[in-house]
Design an enzyme around this catalytic site. Structure first.
Site, PDB file in Angstrom:
ATOM      1  N   CYS A 101       0.379  -8.340  -3.710  1.00  0.00           N
ATOM      2  CA  CYS A 101       1.528  -8.406  -2.802  1.00  0.00           C
ATOM      3  C   CYS A 101       1.910  -9.867  -2.560  1.00  0.00           C
ATOM      4  CB  CYS A 101       1.254  -7.639  -1.516  1.00  0.00           C
ATOM      5  SG  CYS A 101       2.759  -7.326  -0.546  1.00  0.00           S
ATOM      6  N   HIS A 202       0.404  -2.300  -3.986  1.00  0.00           N
ATOM      7  CA  HIS A 202      -0.891  -2.364  -3.315  1.00  0.00           C
ATOM      8  C   HIS A 202      -1.875  -1.409  -4.004  1.00  0.00           C
ATOM      9  CE1 HIS A 202       0.063  -4.749   0.323  1.00  0.00           C
ATOM     10  NE2 HIS A 202       1.288  -4.316   0.104  1.00  0.00           N
ATOM     11  N   GLU A 204      -4.918  -0.986  -3.383  1.00  0.00           N
ATOM     12  CA  GLU A 204      -5.817  -0.392  -2.381  1.00  0.00           C
ATOM     13  C   GLU A 204      -5.189   0.785  -1.658  1.00  0.00           C
ATOM     14  OE1 GLU A 204      -3.429  -3.371   0.050  1.00  0.00           O
ATOM     15  OE2 GLU A 204      -4.148  -3.163  -2.030  1.00  0.00           O
TER      16      GLU A 204
END
Length: 222
Positions: A101, A202, A204
């Site tokens: 990001c 992202h 995650e």
């Protein structure tokens, strides 16, 4: 596109156990979620650190980032010796590096957000505000969207990932663009050169796609 759920059965294998992954803590990243995702993808030696000396000893480096470009750049620069340690490892020692990001956007020459701010200058280009072509296009770009690789790369596969950003990376050299997505027009989804990769999405938060991406990063030998 149907998204598979997170796969908790992923386990470390081979040399992943012995490696140290430096997850950079400069007060501007989603550290807890990234740390957990790296562990779920197979990493055991994840070190959340703001210590440049630990970065210099790491086998792999992950730079997350959430927030405004200038604030993130200032926070990173405020850690004495951190930028030079990152440059030493990523630019000169060819250590596998992943920016996430804003951590990816910081690779640019500069960012234009609440003023103009210098980036790390590793990947040529400028980070600018997204400008919707119509009222139907919502900014920030938030939610699931495609990752469309522009060419073959060991880390990038076609799929769907989670995005959350209102600024985008205008890359100077198209050869540095590894993947794109579309939100009212094409946007850069991933950049990279040699041992350096940055992703706008992202991993995650991207469930099975994100874990598979991180697992490839942990096994990557650029």
């Amino acid at each position: 596109m149907i998204r598979a759920k997170v796969m908790p059965f992923l386990r470390p294998r081979g040399n992943l156990v012995a490696e140290t992954i430096a997850l950079i803590d400069f007060g501007a990243g989603n550290l807890h979620s990234v740390h957990n995702a790296l562990k779920a993808a197979g990493a055991e030696g994840v070190s959340v650190t703001s210590d440049p000396e630990r970065v210099r000893k790491a086998d792999r480096i992950v730079l997350p980032g959430v927030g405004a470009f200038g604030a993130c750049r200032d926070a990173l620069a405020a850690i004495d010796g951190m930028v030079s340690a990152l440059e030493e490892r990523a630019l000169h020692a060819a250590t596998p590096f992943l920016g996430i990001c804003v951590g990816m956007q910081l690779l640019a020459d500069k960012g234009i957000e609440f003023g103009e701010h210098d980036g790390l200058g590793w990947i040529g280009g400028t980070v600018k505000a997204m400008k919707p072509g119509s009222a139907a296009i919502k900014i920030p770009h938030m939610g699931w969207n495609d990752v469309i690789p522009t060419e073959g790369h060991d880390l990038l596969e076609a799929g769907e990932a989670y995005y959350l950003h209102g600024y985008h990376f205008e890359v100077a050299d198209a050869r540095d663009i590894l993947a794109k997505t579309d939100h009212g027009g094409p946007l850069v989804s991933a950049v990279g050169r040699d041992n350096i990769v940055g992703v706008q999405f992202h991993p995650e938060k991207s469930q099975a796609y994100g874990l598979a991406f991180l697992k490839r990063f942990l096994e990557w030998k650029p």
